[in-house]
Design an enzyme around this catalytic site. Structure first.
Site, PDB file in Angstrom:
ATOM      1  N   GLY A  98       0.587  -1.059   0.075  1.00  0.00           N
ATOM      2  CA  GLY A  98      -0.029   0.001  -0.027  1.00  0.00           C
ATOM      3  C   GLY A  98       0.808   1.296  -0.032  1.00  0.00           C
TER       4      GLY A  98
ATOM      5  N   ASN B  52      -1.879  -8.127  12.313  1.00  0.00           N
ATOM      6  CA  ASN B  52      -0.591  -7.279  11.810  1.00  0.00           C
ATOM      7  C   ASN B  52      -0.928  -5.797  12.210  1.00  0.00           C
ATOM      8  OD1 ASN B  52      -0.677  -5.247   9.387  1.00  0.00           O
ATOM      9  ND2 ASN B  52      -1.971  -6.854   8.964  1.00  0.00           N
ATOM     10  N   SER B  53      -0.038  -4.856  12.730  1.00  0.00           N
ATOM     11  CA  SER B  53      -0.418  -3.465  12.935  1.00  0.00           C
ATOM     12  C   SER B  53       0.842  -2.747  11.999  1.00  0.00           C
ATOM     13  CB  SER B  53      -0.515  -3.057  14.302  1.00  0.00           C
ATOM     14  OG  SER B  53       0.550  -3.393  15.000  1.00  0.00           O
TER      15      SER B  53
ATOM     16  N   GLY C 244       0.634  -0.596   9.839  1.00  0.00           N
ATOM     17  CA  GLY C 244       0.717   0.880   9.595  1.00  0.00           C
ATOM     18  C   GLY C 244       1.035   1.503   8.216  1.00  0.00           C
TER      19      GLY C 244
ATOM     20  N   ASN D 188      -1.280  -0.564  -5.223  1.00  0.00           N
ATOM     21  CA  ASN D 188      -2.396  -0.236  -4.245  1.00  0.00           C
ATOM     22  C   ASN D 188      -2.076   1.115  -3.753  1.00  0.00           C
ATOM     23  OD1 ASN D 188      -3.108  -0.368  -1.228  1.00  0.00           O
ATOM     24  ND2 ASN D 188      -3.894  -2.182  -1.656  1.00  0.00           N
TER      25      ASN D 188
ATOM     26  N   CYS E 225      -7.466  -0.013   5.456  1.00  0.00           N
ATOM     27  CA  CYS E 225      -6.465  -0.245   6.177  1.00  0.00           C
ATOM     28  C   CYS E 225      -6.858  -0.142   7.655  1.00  0.00           C
ATOM     29  CB  CYS E 225      -5.205   0.252   5.731  1.00  0.00           C
ATOM     30  SG  CYS E 225      -3.816   0.057   7.111  1.00  0.00           S
TER      31      CYS E 225
ATOM     32  N   ILE F  74     -11.931  -9.316   1.054  1.00  0.00           N
ATOM     33  CA  ILE F  74     -12.020  -8.344   1.980  1.00  0.00           C
ATOM     34  C   ILE F  74     -10.500  -8.122   2.491  1.00  0.00           C
ATOM     35  CG2 ILE F  74     -14.250  -8.840   2.927  1.00  0.00           C
ATOM     36  CD1 ILE F  74     -12.914 -10.540   5.075  1.00  0.00           C
TER      37      ILE F  74
ATOM     38  N   THR G  33      -8.475  -6.883   6.188  1.00  0.00           N
ATOM     39  CA  THR G  33      -8.413  -7.430   7.348  1.00  0.00           C
ATOM     40  C   THR G  33      -9.523  -7.035   8.231  1.00  0.00           C
ATOM     41  OG1 THR G  33      -6.765  -5.840   8.135  1.00  0.00           O
ATOM     42  CG2 THR G  33      -5.879  -7.899   7.299  1.00  0.00           C
TER      43      THR G  33
ATOM     44  N   GLY H 105      -5.729 -14.371   7.676  1.00  0.00           N
ATOM     45  CA  GLY H 105      -5.521 -16.024   7.727  1.00  0.00           C
ATOM     46  C   GLY H 105      -6.904 -16.820   7.704  1.00  0.00           C
TER      47      GLY H 105
END
Lengths: 304, 252
Positions: A46, A69-70, A72, A99, A131, A192, A194, A218
């Site tokens: 992204g 995940n984060s 960011g 993206n 996001c 989709i 996350t 996942g």
């Protein structure tokens, strides 16, 4: 002739398999594991108008059926990407999906204006309105049909590049956001991104992620994604690209039956980097045994 | 092309109450791994688990890892039996550049004893001058001790009492020596400062919560000083850009 070719509107891909944004960077690392030209496409990390260092501290938390995940939106910025990575992505012999993320309406417009001059190297723009790991923009825009309509129709006026809108599952009615994207001129929706989640360390009573929450991905989210693909493809005229927890060829077929014209593989690459090689082989076998073209599967769901 | 290997466990033994040591068959990893690199190993949990390579045997086509039990995944991997197979990605990461000098001081703490052991073996094989300092909490935690190594324990029940700095202070330092250190962050910071004070270059190996291990997910980042002025720091990937970093570049 390969039986795996699919069409996303005017974009023809040699395979329904696309590497999901944020799980393949720009292709350099995974090309050490397999020839990426077997893929239908690769969706870049992204990108934002300025470089982002991303979130600090712990960025990953494992769950029973996946991970949070984060990150960011850590990325080198769109200018660096255009200068250093776009030609490389084009050279891979697969669909180039860029993206696009942002924090505001103006950010997204500036991104389109930066990328549109390079349209000969890009097959589609994937607009990240989903996001969950940044404070402004993205998911907050992508959960409001009115803001989706505003942003996508303004993009539509600025570029002829195919616009694939990646939507968030963190909404009550995914059909409403998907229909908003369609009415604003989107060429496809990607379902989709996350799901917003939290994992707590019971010893410290603190969230594992230093951002407190993160995006859950996942196999654990696959049923949610399949449901959303089925719901949306039933009411949309534009193609749906399915994404969420695909680990093997049966998952791909399930998404396509639900209504997906193509799929994105994300978290699976983090566990088995070369998994698309096996999935491609298994999909070819499946199509040969059943004597079908894979695109014939799309939307063949028989609901009760 | 790199690939994910299905590898057979050749031997497995416990080397302390909570640490297993595995010898794993994989000629490709055995012949290409360099010290400081790691492997990412599948278990029944969702993500793989990273382990520093402790030793390679190119004639038998095996490599070794040490597994300290810290959770369910490492517990399961420590319980494997000889003949079992594991899915392994590797060797991963940059590793130490052992050609950058002729004299080295190696310092290990905790599970850093494993990658440092591999570096020690490669350096002694190549005939270089190497001093090894192995720091442990107490005698019960002491593993992989090498003959001639300077041993320190916090408890003082083995070797020199104190941290590995107490061990380093007994070393005669000569110019051009390079320090390589793997251990907990506070220890690496202390060693980095010690080396800097002596005018020596120091390389450290970072550990972060990791997912892919191959550089695509960006979850295991470390902070380094930014080249650009005014920028506080940059994030780099522990798994792909590291795990070995120059101490003067990293922000701990």
């Amino acid at each position: 002739m390969s039986r795996l070719g699919v069409d996303i509107g005017n974009v023809s891909l040699k395979s329904p398999l696309i590497l999901a944004s944020g799980t393949c960077n720009f292709g350099h690392e995974l090309s050490e594991y397999y020839d990426l030209s077997i893929l239908g496409g690769l969706s870049s990390k992204g990108l934002t108008i300025r470089p982002r260092v991303g979130n600090e501290g712990v960025r990953v938390a494992e769950t029973a059926c996946g991970m949070l995940n984060s990150v960011g939106l850590q990325n080198p910025g769109v200018d660096y990407f255009i200068e250093h990575d776009l030609d490389y992505m084009r050279s891979l012999g697969t669909g180039v999906i860029v993206n696009v993320a942002g924090h505001s309406f103006d950010d997204y417009m500036a991104m389109i204006d930066k990328l549109d001059p390079h349209k000969d190297k890009i097959d589609a723009l994937e607009i990240n309105l989903s996001c969950p790991n940044v404070k402004a923009g993205c998911m907050s825009i992508g959960s409001d049909p009115e803001q989706i309509r505003e942003i996508v129709s303004a993009m539509r006026k600025r570029t002829e590049l195919p616009l694939w809108i990646k939507l968030t599952p963190n909404v009550t009615d995914i059909k409403a956001t998907a229909l908003a994207a369609q009415s604003a001129g989107a060429d496809a929706v990607v379902l989709i991104n996350t799901m917003l989640g939290m994992v707590i360390d019971i010893r410290t009573r603190r969230p594992v992620l230093h951002n407190n929450t993160g995006g859950y991905s996942g196999p654990g989210i696959k049923p949610v994604a399949v449901r959303m693909v089925a719901e949306c493809s039933a009411v949309l005229d534009i193609p749906v690209i399915g994404c969420g927890g695909i680990m093997d060829y049966k998952d791909v077929i399930e998404f396509m039956i639900a209504g997906a014209s193509a799929v994105e593989i994300g978290t699976a690459s983090l566990v088995h980097p070369a998994c698309p090689v096996d999935i491609t082989r298994d999909l070819e076998d499946y199509c040969n045994v059943n004597n079908i073209l894979i695109k014939e599967l799309t939307g063949t769901l028989n609901i009760w | 092309m790199n690939k994910e290997f299905t590898c057979t466990i050749v031997s497995r033994r416990m080397i302390s109450e909570d640490t297993a040591y595995l010898t794993i068959s994989c000629p490709e990893i055995a012949s290409s791994a360099i010290p400081g690199q790691f492997v990412n190993v599948s278990c029944s949990r969702f993500l793989k688990r990273p382990f520093g390579i402790a030793h390679t045997d190119t004639s038998n086509g095996t490599f070794d890892i040490g597994i300290k039990i810290v959770g369910d995944g490492t517990k399961e991997l420590s319980d494997v039996s000889e003949g079992d197979t594991l899915n392994v990605l590797g060797p991963l990461g940059n590793g130490f550049d052992l050609s950058c000098a002729d004299r080295f001081i190696l310092v290990s703490g905790g599970t850093g004893v494993f990658p440092v052991n591999f570096a020690y073996e490669k350096l002694t094989e190549s005939g270089k001058d190497v001093t090894l300092v192995q720091g442990f909490r107490d005698a019960s935690q002491a593993l992989m001790m090498r003959e001639g190594a300077i041993i320190t324990t916090d408890a003082g029940d083995l070797g020199i009492k104190g941290t590995c700095i107490a061990g380093l202070d007994t070393v005669d330092v000569s110019e051009g020596t390079v320090v390589c250190c793997v251990g907990p962050v506070p220890m690496m910071k202390a060693v980095g400062e010690w080396a800097t004070g002596k005018g020596l270059r120091c390389f450290i190996s970072m550990e972060q919560r990791m997912a892919c291990g191959v550089g695509i997910c960006l979850v295991c980042v470390c902070k380094i000083k930014a080249e650009e002025e005014g920028k506080p720091f940059e994030h780099v990937r522990c798994c792909k850009d590291g795990p070995v970093f120059d101490y003067k570049e990293i922000i701990l």
